[in-house]
Design a protein around this motif. Structure first.
Motif, mmCIF file in Angstrom:
data_model
loop_
_atom_site.group_PDB
_atom_site.id
_atom_site.type_symbol
_atom_site.label_atom_id
_atom_site.label_comp_id
_atom_site.label_asym_id
_atom_site.label_seq_id
_atom_site.Cartn_x
_atom_site.Cartn_y
_atom_site.Cartn_z
ATOM 1 N N ILE A 116 9.453 -5.832 28.861
ATOM 2 C CA ILE A 116 9.191 -7.235 28.536
ATOM 3 C C ILE A 116 7.733 -7.379 28.104
ATOM 4 O O ILE A 116 6.831 -6.840 28.752
ATOM 5 C CB ILE A 116 9.457 -8.149 29.762
ATOM 6 C CG1 ILE A 116 10.909 -7.989 30.242
ATOM 7 C CG2 ILE A 116 9.161 -9.610 29.431
ATOM 8 C CD1 ILE A 116 11.202 -8.683 31.560
ATOM 9 N N ALA A 117 7.524 -8.098 27.008
ATOM 10 C CA ALA A 117 6.169 -8.374 26.536
ATOM 11 C C ALA A 117 5.913 -9.878 26.638
ATOM 12 O O ALA A 117 6.823 -10.684 26.450
ATOM 13 C CB ALA A 117 5.993 -7.907 25.095
ATOM 14 N N LEU A 118 4.675 -10.231 26.928
ATOM 15 C CA LEU A 118 4.283 -11.637 26.943
ATOM 16 C C LEU A 118 3.544 -11.938 25.648
ATOM 17 O O LEU A 118 2.412 -11.492 25.439
ATOM 18 C CB LEU A 118 3.398 -11.950 28.151
ATOM 19 C CG LEU A 118 2.818 -13.369 28.212
ATOM 20 C CD1 LEU A 118 3.919 -14.422 28.153
ATOM 21 C CD2 LEU A 118 1.961 -13.550 29.471
ATOM 22 N N ALA A 119 4.203 -12.646 24.748
ATOM 23 C CA ALA A 119 3.577 -13.120 23.509
ATOM 24 C C ALA A 119 3.427 -14.629 23.666
ATOM 25 O O ALA A 119 2.793 -15.083 24.618
ATOM 26 C CB ALA A 119 4.441 -12.747 22.307
ATOM 27 N N ASP A 120 4.003 -15.421 22.766
ATOM 28 C CA ASP A 120 4.039 -16.864 22.996
ATOM 29 C C ASP A 120 4.958 -17.180 24.175
ATOM 30 O O ASP A 120 4.754 -18.156 24.898
ATOM 31 C CB ASP A 120 4.544 -17.590 21.739
ATOM 32 C CG ASP A 120 3.580 -17.459 20.579
ATOM 33 O OD1 ASP A 120 2.364 -17.281 20.830
ATOM 34 O OD2 ASP A 120 4.026 -17.511 19.418
ATOM 35 N N GLU A 121 5.966 -16.361 24.341
ATOM 36 C CA GLU A 121 6.921 -16.440 25.450
ATOM 37 C C GLU A 121 7.093 -15.028 26.004
ATOM 38 O O GLU A 121 6.610 -14.061 25.426
ATOM 39 C CB GLU A 121 8.284 -16.953 24.947
ATOM 40 C CG GLU A 121 8.263 -18.270 24.205
ATOM 41 C CD GLU A 121 8.253 -19.468 25.132
ATOM 42 O OE1 GLU A 121 8.343 -19.256 26.352
ATOM 43 O OE2 GLU A 121 8.144 -20.604 24.633
ATOM 44 N N PHE A 122 7.822 -14.937 27.117
ATOM 45 C CA PHE A 122 8.222 -13.612 27.594
ATOM 46 C C PHE A 122 9.369 -13.130 26.704
ATOM 47 O O PHE A 122 10.407 -13.785 26.609
ATOM 48 C CB PHE A 122 8.654 -13.674 29.057
ATOM 49 C CG PHE A 122 7.505 -13.785 30.017
ATOM 50 C CD1 PHE A 122 6.791 -12.658 30.409
ATOM 51 C CD2 PHE A 122 7.120 -15.022 30.514
ATOM 52 C CE1 PHE A 122 5.718 -12.757 31.285
ATOM 53 C CE2 PHE A 122 6.054 -15.135 31.395
ATOM 54 C CZ PHE A 122 5.345 -14.000 31.782
ATOM 55 N N VAL A 123 9.159 -11.986 26.059
ATOM 56 C CA VAL A 123 10.133 -11.460 25.099
ATOM 57 C C VAL A 123 10.692 -10.145 25.649
ATOM 58 O O VAL A 123 9.930 -9.222 25.968
ATOM 59 C CB VAL A 123 9.472 -11.210 23.726
ATOM 60 C CG1 VAL A 123 10.502 -10.669 22.734
ATOM 61 C CG2 VAL A 123 8.831 -12.485 23.194
#
Length: 293
Positions: free
Chosen positions: A245-252
């Motif tokens: 999981i990556a945190l960009a604008d949202e958790f993706v």
């Protein structure tokens, strides 16, 4: 004689994990039957003759056909199977999981799904614009990065890639750029086992893990990692797995479900899983065994 837990394994790097399972079994009063290459034939013979049986199977013999009669016996005789093969096969299909996660309201990279080459040798024109200047090509059932192409940018690369695993669907995915938290990319791998979650920072270049501390979880509002992982667990129905999981604008959710976890521990391999996490996973798997008695 009937054992509570059967653990077939052959990979030398599983040894530390097996030791953790063994200790957890002793603590819980669970009988453990280890099946290894040196006792494989006699064990399968005893199993099929009914001399020795088991209640729960934790199978680490995947990839070695000689071990296959063990999960087959477990299926035929109704033994509890941790991460049953048919559930694993379904959840490991990235194309299937992509649609399931979207339907559940989880965020994934922008993705274009392609039919297998064998089903559709010629693809219709594809608008690659939403994927950005470069993107990722990955087969739907690849593991450990096999067949994955990073930094692709052309239709020619896509057409060639589909030939590598012609029986598989393919995913074209936009790159995800994570936020920076204290000069560290907000990229995580979360381990799940029987209801418990263990979030880790994960370096995509070195593959080195670091535990997400309680302070970090609170300070940077990372508790959502646990929520997302539990939601994935409710979808894939696996007893234990990891997710990226990556945190960009949202958790993706970037890499959806990995169920054949690399059990190497950090004390023995630089890019291994933190020992305390693997210890906790072992205890949770033994807990499943105890609940099945």
């Amino acid at each position: 004689m009937r054992y509570d837990l059967c653990l077939p394994w052959y990979w030398e790097y599983d040894e530390a994990f097996v030791g953790m399972v063994e200790r957890a079994c002793i603590e819980q009063g669970i009988s453990l039957w280890q099946i290894k290459p040196d006792n494989l034939l006699e064990s399968i013979t005893a199993l099929y003759k009914g001399v020795l049986t088991f209640k729960t199977l934790l199978h680490r013999g995947q990839g070695e056909p000689a071990f296959d009669p063990i999960p087959r016996w477990a299926l035929e005789y109704g033994a509890k199977r941790i991460n049953p093969a048919e559930v694993s096969a379904w959840s490991e299909d990235k194309a299937t999981m992509h649609l399931e996660l979207i339907n559940a309201g989880l965020h994934t990279p922008h993705t274009i799904l392609l039919a297998p080459f064998l089903e559709q040798p010629v693809v219709a024109p594809i608008d690659l614009t939403p994927l950005g200047e470069s993107f990722v090509i990955k087969p739907s059932n690849g593991g450990g990065g096999e067949g994955v192409i990073l930094g692709a940018s052309s239709i020619e690369e896509i057409l060639q890639a589909r030939m590598e695993f012609p029986e598989q669907k393919y995913l074209l995915q936009a790159h995800v750029t994570p936020r920076m938290i204290e000069d560290t990319p907000a990229w995580f791998r979360v381990f799940y086992a029987n209801g418990e979650t263990h979030p880790c920072w994960w370096d995509t270049s070195t593959h080195i893990y670091a535990n997400v501390t309680a302070e970090e979880e609170s300070q940077y509002r990372l508790g959502r990692l646990r929520d997302v992982t539990k939601r994935i667990a409710s979808i894939c129905k696996l007893d234990w797995f990891s997710t990226e999981i990556a945190l960009a604008d949202e958790f993706v959710v970037v890499d959806y479900v990995n169920d054949e976890i690399d059990t190497r521990v950090q004390s023995q391999a630089l890019d291994g899983v933190p020992d305390e996490i693997m210890e906790s996973i072992a205890k949770q798997l033994v807990k499943i065994t105890k609940e099945n008695l």
